[in-house]
Scaffold this motif. Sequence first.
Motif, PDB file in Angstrom:
ATOM      1  N   GLN A  73       0.812  -1.218   0.000  1.00 42.31           N
ATOM      2  CA  GLN A  73       0.000   0.000   0.000  1.00 42.31           C
ATOM      3  C   GLN A  73       0.849   1.274   0.000  1.00 42.31           C
ATOM      4  O   GLN A  73       0.361   2.338  -0.365  1.00 42.31           O
ATOM      5  N   SER A  74       2.103   1.183   0.406  1.00 42.98           N
ATOM      6  CA  SER A  74       2.944   2.376   0.393  1.00 42.98           C
ATOM      7  C   SER A  74       3.361   2.748  -1.034  1.00 42.98           C
ATOM      8  O   SER A  74       3.845   3.838  -1.264  1.00 42.98           O
ATOM      9  N   GLN A  75       3.192   1.842  -1.965  1.00 45.31           N
ATOM     10  CA  GLN A  75       3.396   2.064  -3.397  1.00 45.31           C
ATOM     11  C   GLN A  75       4.816   2.497  -3.752  1.00 45.31           C
ATOM     12  O   GLN A  75       5.036   3.240  -4.703  1.00 45.31           O
ATOM     13  N   VAL A  76       5.784   2.028  -3.000  1.00 42.37           N
ATOM     14  CA  VAL A  76       7.184   2.359  -3.264  1.00 42.37           C
ATOM     15  C   VAL A  76       7.599   1.911  -4.665  1.00 42.37           C
ATOM     16  O   VAL A  76       8.372   2.594  -5.332  1.00 42.37           O
ATOM     17  N   TRP A 146      -6.521   2.034  -3.341  1.00 45.68           N
ATOM     18  CA  TRP A 146      -7.699   1.355  -3.888  1.00 45.68           C
ATOM     19  C   TRP A 146      -8.027   1.908  -5.274  1.00 45.68           C
ATOM     20  O   TRP A 146      -8.364   1.152  -6.192  1.00 45.68           O
ATOM     21  N   ILE A 147      -7.956   3.226  -5.400  1.00 48.89           N
ATOM     22  CA  ILE A 147      -8.279   3.867  -6.680  1.00 48.89           C
ATOM     23  C   ILE A 147      -7.254   3.471  -7.738  1.00 48.89           C
ATOM     24  O   ILE A 147      -7.602   3.178  -8.887  1.00 48.89           O
ATOM     25  N   VAL A 148      -5.982   3.429  -7.352  1.00 46.50           N
ATOM     26  CA  VAL A 148      -4.930   3.020  -8.285  1.00 46.50           C
ATOM     27  C   VAL A 148      -5.162   1.572  -8.736  1.00 46.50           C
ATOM     28  O   VAL A 148      -5.093   1.256  -9.928  1.00 46.50           O
ATOM     29  N   ALA A 149      -5.453   0.691  -7.790  1.00 44.67           N
ATOM     30  CA  ALA A 149      -5.704  -0.715  -8.138  1.00 44.67           C
ATOM     31  C   ALA A 149      -6.893  -0.846  -9.081  1.00 44.67           C
ATOM     32  O   ALA A 149      -6.816  -1.547 -10.097  1.00 44.67           O
ATOM     33  N   GLN A 150      -7.978  -0.162  -8.776  1.00 45.85           N
ATOM     34  CA  GLN A 150      -9.179  -0.259  -9.613  1.00 45.85           C
ATOM     35  C   GLN A 150      -8.929   0.295 -11.011  1.00 45.85           C
ATOM     36  O   GLN A 150      -9.425  -0.242 -11.996  1.00 45.85           O
ATOM     37  N   CYS A 151      -8.140   1.350 -11.097  1.00 46.71           N
ATOM     38  CA  CYS A 151      -7.791   1.930 -12.392  1.00 46.71           C
ATOM     39  C   CYS A 151      -7.123   0.888 -13.286  1.00 46.71           C
ATOM     40  O   CYS A 151      -7.547   0.663 -14.424  1.00 46.71           O
ATOM     41  N   TRP A 152      -6.099   0.243 -12.763  1.00 44.94           N
ATOM     42  CA  TRP A 152      -5.350  -0.709 -13.591  1.00 44.94           C
ATOM     43  C   TRP A 152      -6.075  -2.036 -13.760  1.00 44.94           C
ATOM     44  O   TRP A 152      -5.869  -2.727 -14.765  1.00 44.94           O
ATOM     45  N   LEU A 153      -6.944  -2.404 -12.825  1.00 43.63           N
ATOM     46  CA  LEU A 153      -7.781  -3.598 -13.029  1.00 43.63           C
ATOM     47  C   LEU A 153      -8.770  -3.372 -14.169  1.00 43.63           C
ATOM     48  O   LEU A 153      -9.081  -4.291 -14.930  1.00 43.63           O
ATOM     49  N   THR A 154      -9.265  -2.146 -14.297  1.00 44.17           N
ATOM     50  CA  THR A 154     -10.164  -1.811 -15.411  1.00 44.17           C
ATOM     51  C   THR A 154      -9.418  -1.949 -16.730  1.00 44.17           C
ATOM     52  O   THR A 154      -9.954  -2.478 -17.712  1.00 44.17           O
ATOM     53  N   GLY A 185       0.887  -0.773  -7.427  1.00 42.21           N
ATOM     54  CA  GLY A 185       0.328   0.479  -6.936  1.00 42.21           C
ATOM     55  C   GLY A 185      -0.913   0.371  -6.106  1.00 42.21           C
ATOM     56  O   GLY A 185      -1.441   1.374  -5.640  1.00 42.21           O
ATOM     57  N   GLY A 186      -1.399  -0.832  -5.900  1.00 41.08           N
ATOM     58  CA  GLY A 186      -2.709  -0.936  -5.311  1.00 41.08           C
ATOM     59  C   GLY A 186      -2.835  -1.719  -4.032  1.00 41.08           C
ATOM     60  O   GLY A 186      -1.871  -2.241  -3.487  1.00 41.08           O
ATOM     61  N   TYR A 187      -4.047  -1.785  -3.595  1.00 40.88           N
ATOM     62  CA  TYR A 187      -4.423  -2.489  -2.374  1.00 40.88           C
ATOM     63  C   TYR A 187      -4.471  -3.991  -2.653  1.00 40.88           C
ATOM     64  O   TYR A 187      -5.198  -4.442  -3.543  1.00 40.88           O
ATOM     65  N   LEU A 190      -7.932  -5.939  -3.023  1.00 45.58           N
ATOM     66  CA  LEU A 190      -8.672  -5.569  -4.229  1.00 45.58           C
ATOM     67  C   LEU A 190      -8.029  -6.178  -5.470  1.00 45.58           C
ATOM     68  O   LEU A 190      -8.721  -6.666  -6.363  1.00 45.58           O
ATOM     69  N   VAL A 191      -6.703  -6.173  -5.504  1.00 40.82           N
ATOM     70  CA  VAL A 191      -5.982  -6.758  -6.643  1.00 40.82           C
ATOM     71  C   VAL A 191      -6.249  -8.263  -6.717  1.00 40.82           C
ATOM     72  O   VAL A 191      -6.482  -8.813  -7.801  1.00 40.82           O
ATOM     73  N   ALA A 192      -6.239  -8.948  -5.571  1.00 42.74           N
ATOM     74  CA  ALA A 192      -6.515 -10.395  -5.550  1.00 42.74           C
ATOM     75  C   ALA A 192      -7.951 -10.679  -5.989  1.00 42.74           C
ATOM     76  O   ALA A 192      -8.193 -11.590  -6.792  1.00 42.74           O
ATOM     77  N   ALA A 193      -8.898  -9.901  -5.481  1.00 45.46           N
ATOM     78  CA  ALA A 193     -10.309 -10.092  -5.881  1.00 45.46           C
ATOM     79  C   ALA A 193     -10.491  -9.818  -7.354  1.00 45.46           C
ATOM     80  O   ALA A 193     -11.220 -10.544  -8.047  1.00 45.46           O
ATOM     81  N   GLY A 194      -9.825  -8.784  -7.863  1.00 53.68           N
ATOM     82  CA  GLY A 194      -9.901  -8.475  -9.298  1.00 53.68           C
ATOM     83  C   GLY A 194      -9.307  -9.576 -10.141  1.00 53.68           C
ATOM     84  O   GLY A 194      -9.833  -9.924 -11.197  1.00 53.68           O
ATOM     85  N   GLY A 195      -8.196 -10.147  -9.679  1.00 54.23           N
ATOM     86  CA  GLY A 195      -7.590 -11.263 -10.398  1.00 54.23           C
ATOM     87  C   GLY A 195      -8.488 -12.486 -10.449  1.00 54.23           C
ATOM     88  O   GLY A 195      -8.618 -13.137 -11.483  1.00 54.23           O
ATOM     89  N   LEU A 196      -9.156 -12.764  -9.339  1.00 52.31           N
ATOM     90  CA  LEU A 196     -10.105 -13.885  -9.324  1.00 52.31           C
ATOM     91  C   LEU A 196     -11.290 -13.629 -10.233  1.00 52.31           C
ATOM     92  O   LEU A 196     -11.773 -14.527 -10.924  1.00 52.31           O
ATOM     93  N   ALA A 197     -11.749 -12.384 -10.267  1.00 50.42           N
ATOM     94  CA  ALA A 197     -12.883 -12.031 -11.129  1.00 50.42           C
ATOM     95  C   ALA A 197     -12.517 -12.198 -12.601  1.00 50.42           C
ATOM     96  O   ALA A 197     -13.355 -12.573 -13.420  1.00 50.42           O
TER      97      ALA A 197
END
Length: 199
Positions: A73-76, A146-154, A185-187, A190-197
């Motif tokens: 989450q620190s997005q280093v 969360w917003i960064v993760a959702q952006c790239w999952l889209t 860059g993301g949470y 959310l990234v794991a749930a998006g990957g499963l979806a």
Amino acid sequence: MKDLSRLQTGLLLSLALLFIHGPLLFQSGALQRDIVLQSYPWLYYEQLCLQAGRLPTWNPYLACGYPMGADPQSQVWYPLHLLLKWMPTVTEMTLRCFLLLHFALSAWFLYLFARSLARSRRAALIAALAYSSSGFFLGHGEHYSWIVAQCWLTATLLFCQRYLQANQKQYVIAAGLTYGLAILGGYPGLVAAGGLALL
């Protein structure tokens, strides 16, 4: 009914996003809680380290020492944050611009995804506007990762759809790269749930 031109679509989407998310740029106190208390100090320290020529893997100023490089989450490791090296200083406006950029990219990726399904610019524009003004984006504006993760999952969803339509390898590579950006860059949840979806 005649469909919208590319210029009309881009203009309408930009104006609508400015209307929906405009308070982020112009309203005092629009940024609250996590983005100010957590994301801002991380970005500030990350910028100090990048400008000094070192990676911000350890932050001695948080909680008697904090392993930023080990916390997703620190997005280093998020490549977009390399821009911080050349900025004069991280301010509240920096956060606002990063957040607005990811809102806009999310809307654009969803527009392209809907356009590949509907073939109508008008329908795709309505889908992108509904998506970018949904409860997720409006309710989680304070959760930058969360917003960064959702952006790239889209974007990943878009490239998976394009692969299914065209069966070309470059879309698999693009999907992998955008999913990688979501991871960097993301949470994580959310990234794991998006990957499963996507499976």
